[in-house]
Design an enzyme around this catalytic site. Sequence first.
Site, PDB file in Angstrom:
ATOM      1  CE1 TYR A 125      -3.547   2.479   0.103  1.00 49.54           C
ATOM      2  CE2 TYR A 125      -2.798   2.839   2.705  1.00 49.54           C
ATOM      3  CZ  TYR A 125      -3.611   3.105   1.464  1.00 49.54           C
ATOM      4  OH  TYR A 125      -4.544   4.502   1.523  1.00 49.54           O
ATOM      5  CE1 TYR A 135      -3.280   0.569   6.009  1.00 51.81           C
ATOM      6  CE2 TYR A 135      -1.150   0.922   5.984  1.00 51.81           C
ATOM      7  CZ  TYR A 135      -1.887   0.148   5.880  1.00 51.81           C
ATOM      8  OH  TYR A 135      -1.643  -1.093   5.429  1.00 51.81           O
ATOM      9  CE  LYS A 143       0.245  -3.727   3.755  1.00 48.90           C
ATOM     10  NZ  LYS A 143      -0.038  -4.896   2.959  1.00 48.90           N
ATOM     11  CG  LEU A 173      -9.501  -2.290  -4.549  1.00 43.77           C
ATOM     12  CD1 LEU A 173      -8.821  -3.474  -4.623  1.00 43.77           C
ATOM     13  CD2 LEU A 173     -10.489  -2.148  -5.556  1.00 43.77           C
TER      14      LEU A 173
END
Length: 256
Positions: A125, A135, A143, A173
Amino acid sequence: KKGNFDEDSILDDGSKMEIAKVYPLDAVFDTPEDVPDEIRENKRYAGLDGYTIQEVAKAIEADYGKIDIVVHSLANGPEVTKPLLETSRKGYLAASSASAYSAVSLLQHMGPIMNEGGSFLSLTYIASEKVIPGYGGGMSSAKAQLESDTRTLAYEAGRKFNVRVNTISAGPLKSRAASAIGKEPGQKTFIEYIIDYSKANAPLAQDLYSDDVGNAALFLNSNLGRTVTGVTLYVDNGLHAMGMAIDSKSVEGIVG
């Protein structure tokens, strides 16, 4: 068994995709010796065994021999809703263990049973390299680790097993996992805000679908991508390329 995925399982020719076997896996445990007693005795694990990465790799080898493709599509950050400044050491390391090191361990154990020319693929991501408020919990760091490890593993696994290692950096998404971040009654979820932001600022102002990510994965996992390894492939309508939020009121005078 509940039929939740029946509609998504219909193939182009009208037949239904069948999953031959599902193996229980807890990717934070590499070997049986790593599983603590409180996990073994937890009711969620009742009746289960062989769920460490090592055991699953051995079970797959026993059932199928060699395999061609491994997709690492898992992550967990128990403190993902906390800013990094408020994240505990335990939460940070848990995010790293489940979301980054699990990929290293999977390739360690699956690499020996992969056919030459095989493909190992993970999902990352953009928070790995850009600040994405909301986040948190060390997930952005996890990540970043995953992407760095992708490059190193591409070299090491390429030379040792002759397999390719890549990762896909997908745009927003509305998956079940993403929808669980920052959900407050009466408010949009974190992912709903990010989807709106992407549509407003990405070079391609269009919806992103899971099929788009799947098509990119198909390319990387097939012979079409036989020379591609060590890559972070962005599937995000180009949002990663932007350095300015064009929907910001502060730039109204220069953005047409």
